[in-house]
Design an enzyme around this catalytic site. Structure first.
Site, mmCIF file in Angstrom:
data_model
loop_
_atom_site.group_PDB
_atom_site.id
_atom_site.type_symbol
_atom_site.label_atom_id
_atom_site.label_comp_id
_atom_site.label_asym_id
_atom_site.label_seq_id
_atom_site.Cartn_x
_atom_site.Cartn_y
_atom_site.Cartn_z
ATOM 1 N N ARG A 97 -0.600 8.736 2.006
ATOM 2 C CA ARG A 97 -1.954 9.268 2.013
ATOM 3 C C ARG A 97 -1.990 10.794 2.071
ATOM 4 O O ARG A 97 -3.079 11.174 1.397
ATOM 5 C CB ARG A 97 -2.639 8.542 3.125
ATOM 6 C CG ARG A 97 -3.496 7.710 2.534
ATOM 7 C CD ARG A 97 -4.095 6.890 3.854
ATOM 8 N NE ARG A 97 -4.091 5.266 3.374
ATOM 9 C CZ ARG A 97 -4.570 4.733 4.211
ATOM 10 N NH1 ARG A 97 -5.176 5.011 5.658
ATOM 11 N NH2 ARG A 97 -4.748 3.311 3.884
ATOM 12 N N HIS A 126 -8.707 9.397 3.553
ATOM 13 C CA HIS A 126 -8.300 8.388 2.629
ATOM 14 C C HIS A 126 -8.382 8.875 1.377
ATOM 15 O O HIS A 126 -9.624 9.431 0.852
ATOM 16 C CB HIS A 126 -9.169 7.179 2.879
ATOM 17 C CG HIS A 126 -8.484 5.909 2.226
ATOM 18 N ND1 HIS A 126 -8.502 5.572 0.796
ATOM 19 C CD2 HIS A 126 -7.961 4.691 2.755
ATOM 20 C CE1 HIS A 126 -7.987 4.526 0.483
ATOM 21 N NE2 HIS A 126 -7.759 3.893 1.686
ATOM 22 N N HIS A 158 -11.247 9.663 7.367
ATOM 23 C CA HIS A 158 -10.947 7.972 7.470
ATOM 24 C C HIS A 158 -10.492 7.766 8.923
ATOM 25 O O HIS A 158 -10.716 6.786 9.373
ATOM 26 C CB HIS A 158 -9.902 7.538 6.217
ATOM 27 C CG HIS A 158 -9.517 6.319 6.298
ATOM 28 N ND1 HIS A 158 -10.569 5.177 6.095
ATOM 29 C CD2 HIS A 158 -8.504 5.429 6.364
ATOM 30 C CE1 HIS A 158 -10.020 3.990 6.052
ATOM 31 N NE2 HIS A 158 -8.873 4.230 6.491
ATOM 32 N N GLU A 165 0.747 -1.087 -0.030
ATOM 33 C CA GLU A 165 0.225 -0.042 0.115
ATOM 34 C C GLU A 165 1.034 1.208 -0.095
ATOM 35 O O GLU A 165 2.135 1.118 0.045
ATOM 36 C CB GLU A 165 -0.979 -0.058 1.268
ATOM 37 C CG GLU A 165 -2.197 -0.954 1.173
ATOM 38 C CD GLU A 165 -2.974 -1.086 2.314
ATOM 39 O OE1 GLU A 165 -4.037 -1.229 2.090
ATOM 40 O OE2 GLU A 165 -2.644 -1.034 3.297
ATOM 41 N N ARG A 187 -0.886 8.434 9.711
ATOM 42 C CA ARG A 187 -0.503 6.993 9.723
ATOM 43 C C ARG A 187 0.091 6.462 8.385
ATOM 44 O O ARG A 187 -0.709 6.640 7.351
ATOM 45 C CB ARG A 187 -1.969 6.386 10.191
ATOM 46 C CG ARG A 187 -1.714 5.000 10.274
ATOM 47 C CD ARG A 187 -3.128 4.423 10.860
ATOM 48 N NE ARG A 187 -4.289 4.740 10.029
ATOM 49 C CZ ARG A 187 -4.633 4.002 8.900
ATOM 50 N NH1 ARG A 187 -4.506 2.786 8.952
ATOM 51 N NH2 ARG A 187 -5.772 4.319 8.379
HETATM 52 P P1 FAD Z 1 -13.372 0.246 16.457
HETATM 53 O O1 FAD Z 1 -13.136 -1.024 15.690
HETATM 54 O O2 FAD Z 1 -13.915 1.462 15.666
HETATM 55 O O3 FAD Z 1 -14.351 -0.042 17.655
HETATM 56 C C1 FAD Z 1 -14.873 1.085 18.351
HETATM 57 C C2 FAD Z 1 -16.060 0.265 19.405
HETATM 58 O O4 FAD Z 1 -16.137 1.412 20.417
HETATM 59 C C3 FAD Z 1 -17.154 -0.177 18.922
HETATM 60 O O5 FAD Z 1 -17.566 -1.420 19.550
HETATM 61 C C4 FAD Z 1 -18.363 1.111 19.375
HETATM 62 O O6 FAD Z 1 -19.534 0.456 19.427
HETATM 63 C C5 FAD Z 1 -17.614 1.247 20.473
HETATM 64 N N1 FAD Z 1 -17.946 2.607 21.304
HETATM 65 C C6 FAD Z 1 -17.987 3.839 20.942
HETATM 66 N N2 FAD Z 1 -18.508 4.785 21.649
HETATM 67 C C7 FAD Z 1 -18.884 4.061 22.560
HETATM 68 C C8 FAD Z 1 -19.697 4.321 23.780
HETATM 69 N N3 FAD Z 1 -20.176 5.664 24.032
HETATM 70 N N4 FAD Z 1 -20.204 3.755 24.302
HETATM 71 C C9 FAD Z 1 -20.148 2.198 24.228
HETATM 72 N N5 FAD Z 1 -19.474 1.643 23.172
HETATM 73 C C10 FAD Z 1 -18.963 2.530 22.333
HETATM 74 N N6 FAD Z 1 -6.770 -0.150 9.313
HETATM 75 C C11 FAD Z 1 -5.772 -0.896 9.082
HETATM 76 O O7 FAD Z 1 -4.918 -0.987 9.857
HETATM 77 N N7 FAD Z 1 -5.940 -1.595 7.878
HETATM 78 C C12 FAD Z 1 -6.934 -1.506 7.158
HETATM 79 O O8 FAD Z 1 -7.040 -2.466 6.106
HETATM 80 C C13 FAD Z 1 -7.829 -0.655 7.516
HETATM 81 N N8 FAD Z 1 -8.899 -0.423 6.555
HETATM 82 C C14 FAD Z 1 -10.092 0.409 7.016
HETATM 83 C C15 FAD Z 1 -10.973 0.585 6.004
HETATM 84 C C16 FAD Z 1 -12.095 1.461 6.550
HETATM 85 C C17 FAD Z 1 -13.322 1.573 5.682
HETATM 86 C C18 FAD Z 1 -12.207 1.990 7.793
HETATM 87 C C19 FAD Z 1 -13.184 2.777 8.393
HETATM 88 C C20 FAD Z 1 -10.937 1.930 8.507
HETATM 89 C C21 FAD Z 1 -9.953 1.363 8.241
HETATM 90 N N9 FAD Z 1 -8.695 0.931 8.763
HETATM 91 C C22 FAD Z 1 -7.852 0.420 8.756
HETATM 92 C C23 FAD Z 1 -8.601 1.712 10.359
HETATM 93 C C24 FAD Z 1 -9.023 0.839 11.395
HETATM 94 O O9 FAD Z 1 -10.194 -0.225 10.699
HETATM 95 C C25 FAD Z 1 -9.371 1.200 12.648
HETATM 96 O O10 FAD Z 1 -8.657 2.267 13.205
HETATM 97 C C26 FAD Z 1 -9.496 0.077 13.846
HETATM 98 O O11 FAD Z 1 -10.239 -0.716 13.309
HETATM 99 C C27 FAD Z 1 -10.097 0.970 15.110
HETATM 100 O O12 FAD Z 1 -10.050 -0.133 16.077
HETATM 101 P P2 FAD Z 1 -10.768 0.103 17.604
HETATM 102 O O13 FAD Z 1 -10.643 -1.154 18.155
HETATM 103 O O14 FAD Z 1 -9.956 1.346 18.055
HETATM 104 O O15 FAD Z 1 -12.038 0.806 17.339
HETATM 105 C C1 SIN Z 2 -7.189 0.711 2.777
HETATM 106 O O1 SIN Z 2 -7.446 -0.486 2.416
HETATM 107 O O2 SIN Z 2 -6.919 1.499 1.896
HETATM 108 C C2 SIN Z 2 -7.049 0.997 4.195
HETATM 109 C C3 SIN Z 2 -5.883 0.868 4.788
HETATM 110 C C4 SIN Z 2 -5.995 1.644 6.182
HETATM 111 O O3 SIN Z 2 -6.609 2.581 6.330
HETATM 112 O O4 SIN Z 2 -4.969 1.562 6.730
#
Ligand code: FAD
Ligand code: SIN
Length: 523
Positions: A288, A241, A349, A113, A384
């Site tokens: 990015r 993104h 993003h 990537e 990032r």
């Molecule tokens: P999340 O997975 O966002 O989970 C948040 C949790 O908090 C949820 O369960 C929600 O219900 C809970 N929550 C929030 N507020 C409250 C509240 N007030 N009370 C109770 N519960 C609450 N990253 C990569 O490294 N590789 C990738 O390929 C990639 N692709 C991506 C593609 C997309 C479309 C997106 C949107 C993001 C992508 N990212 C990627 C970024 C990555 O997915 C996220 O940064 C990461 O998954 C965040 O994980 P997390 O555990 O911090 O939170």
């Molecule tokens: C993507 O698949 O382009 C998202 C990857 C990321 O947000 O790290």
């Protein structure tokens, strides 16, 4: 009503669930999701998770790529530690049942990537997040020590403030005793007390008009921590993104993974000409911040609504086999990516900053940890590197768990916490006040605090935001608490932080680009 647990985990993405699985070996755990356990940013991850696996790649290259992307704002100690430990966490995911794609030789099939000098992205087709989320949810559901409360919304974390004490940011002894939690099913707030609390609430994409983030991403954890006077940092570094699918009818925007560019897709203008080389010698695979700014510039200077991403020169069967989800999605909208170009726009993003944590995942508030996107560890710096966030989530979920396991028995569960006070509140009379203000917030942030900023735009944003802030605080004070009013309040809080941090940074660095200070300061 009150409930007691050793560990309270707010969030069910990769960070929250990896922490929960680890601490559950030694104590009782309550995990909260404000919707359902599987609805997270984690679930939507496409590209995958970065880790050095085979030669010619090595840790030094991954470290260098991360520091270059982060514009050297990263913490080098954190970067080195996470990257060198990454392969062990890939093993952990595999042990939880996660199946990453392999090639004919039985080795992991690695994608590339933007900003990566080597192929090092482990993936499960183009739905890596769903594979990880599903396998972790199964492990959590099977664990006897973990209670999962879905449709439970954390309203505020509990500190000495709720015991009537004055709590300022200068105090070094602030402690977290748990959280006030709204059960969305019966609209009642109860007191959830814990020895240790983890915030793993994900990102803030919902404060913008166009975002790849699902509707949960309203910055609740950062807003709660900030109200409780925790240290917050890096909020000016909001990542856009470069390639979300242009489809005005859809929110969140569907992502077109950067791995498609790693596979050979090229960004083109409306005349079919490649334009990235004008901006950076790495072309469509530059980091990015550079690609998103270049697209923004092409769109603004030429009056385009979108630019094109073209992969049609690659063999059709390979496109379909590596990116079946994207192929299917575009087909459902009437075009075939093996033959036609894809219309794309940048979309909010990822947030690189957040709740400041140390190497143990400890925030500046005692007994309060943060991990995943809501935290600021120092890994990402000012921008990032792609696919480093799932990695950070699992690694810091584990660091926080290791530390919490060492100390949790030394903390008591408080018994003198007052119940939630809703005296003098009533049902909000008009939902339209909330929905309309949410639209206003998205407009303010997108128009004035987006990819390109200026002093004037930021001032205008702050002036407008202060109006909706006052109106919303007033509405919140009068209303019986609801998910909608809390999310709006939190989103305005984090919008305010983004603006204030952007105003404070008098230079252009990484994701923060301002017309008034186009150069970087010496560090
Ligand atoms: P999340 O997975 O966002 O989970 C948040 C949790 O908090 C949820 O369960 C929600 O219900 C809970 N929550 C929030 N507020 C409250 C509240 N007030 N009370 C109770 N519960 C609450 N990253 C990569 O490294 N590789 C990738 O390929 C990639 N692709 C991506 C593609 C997309 C479309 C997106 C949107 C993001 C992508 N990212 C990627 C970024 C990555 O997915 C996220 O940064 C990461 O998954 C965040 O994980 P997390 O555990 O911090 O939170
Ligand atoms: C993507 O698949 O382009 C998202 C990857 C990321 O947000 O790290």
């Amino acid at each position: 009503m009150r409930q007691y647990y050793d560990f309270l985990v707010i969030g069910t993405g990769i960070a929250g669930l990896s922490f929960a699985l680890k601490v559950a070996e030694k104590g009782t755990v309550c995990v909260l999701s404000k919707t359902d356990i599987a609805e997270t940013n984690t679930r939507y991850a496409q590209g995958g998770i970065a880790s050095v696996m085979y030669q010619p790649d090595d840790f030094e290259k991954h470290i260098k790529d991360t520091m270059i992307a982060g514009d050297e704002v990263n913490d080098p100690e954190v970067v080195r530690k996470i990257i060198t430990e990454a392969p062990a966490y890939i093993d952990q995911l595999v042990n939880w049942g996660v199946e990453f794609d392999k090639n004919a030789e039985g080795k992991f099939d690695l994608h590339k990537e933007g900003g990566h000098s080597e192929h090092r992205i482990l993936h499960a087709k183009d739905k890596t997040g769903t594979e990880i989320q599903d396998k972790m949810v199964s492990a959590v559901k099977a664990h006897p020590n973990i209670t999962v409360l879905e449709k439970h919304f954390a309203v505020d974390i509990i500190t000495q403030h709720h015991l009537g004490e004055k709590v300022t940011r200068k105090r070094k002894d602030i402690e977290c005793y748990g959280a006030y939690v709204l059960n969305i099913k019966n609209n009642k707030v109860f007191t959830l007390l814990s020895r240790v609390t983890l915030l793993a609430t994900g990102g803030i994409g919902e404060i913008y008009q166009t975002t790849t983030n699902p509707s949960i991403a309203t910055g609740d954890g950062i807003a709660m921590a900030s109200r409780a006077k925790a240290l917050i940092e890096g909020m000016e570094f909001v990542q856009f993104h470069p390639t979300a699918l242009y489809n005005l009818k859809e929110r969140p925007s569907f992502l077109i993974t950067e791995a498609l560019r790693g596979f050979g897709a090229e960004l083109k203008d409306r005349n079919g000409r490649r334009f990235m080389q004008k901006y950076d010698e790495r072309g469509s695979l530059a980091p990015r911040d550079i690609v998103a700014r270049a697209i923004d510039n092409e769109m603004k200077s030429r009056g385009y609504d979108y630019v094109w991403l073209d992969v049609s020169h690659k063999p059709a069967e390979q496109i379909i086999s590596h990116f079946p989800n994207i192929y299917k999605k575009c087909k459902s909208l009437g075009f075939d990516i093996t033959k036609e170009k894809i219309p794309v726009v940048p979309a909010a993003h990822y947030l690189c900053g957040g709740i400041k944590v140390d190497l143990n995942g400890c925030s500046s508030i005692n007994r309060l940890y943060a991990a995943g996107e809501c935290s600021s560890t120092g890994l990402h710096g000012a921008n990032r590197l792609a696919s480093n966030s799932l990695l950070e989530g699992i690694v810091y979920g584990n660091y926080a768990a290791q530390h919490a396991l060492e100390v949790f028995k030394s903390y008591d569960v408080k018994s003198n916490i007052p119940e939630w006070d809703d005296e003098g509140t009533s049902l909000p009379e008009e939902m339209v006040l909330i929905t309309q203000t949410t639209r206003e917030l998205e407009q303010i942030m997108s128009n004035y605090v987006g990819i390109v900023r200026s002093n004037l735009r930021l001032k205008r944003a702050l002036d407008r935001l202060e109006i909706i802030y006052r109106e919303t605080e007033n509405l919140y004070d009068r209303s019986i608490v609801s998910k909608e009013i809390c999310e709006l309040r939190n989103a305005i809080n984090v919008g305010y932080l983004v603006i204030k941090f952007a105003q404070a940074r008098k230079e252009s660095r990484g994701l923060h680009y301002t017309l008034d200070y186009p150069d970087k300061n010496e560090m």
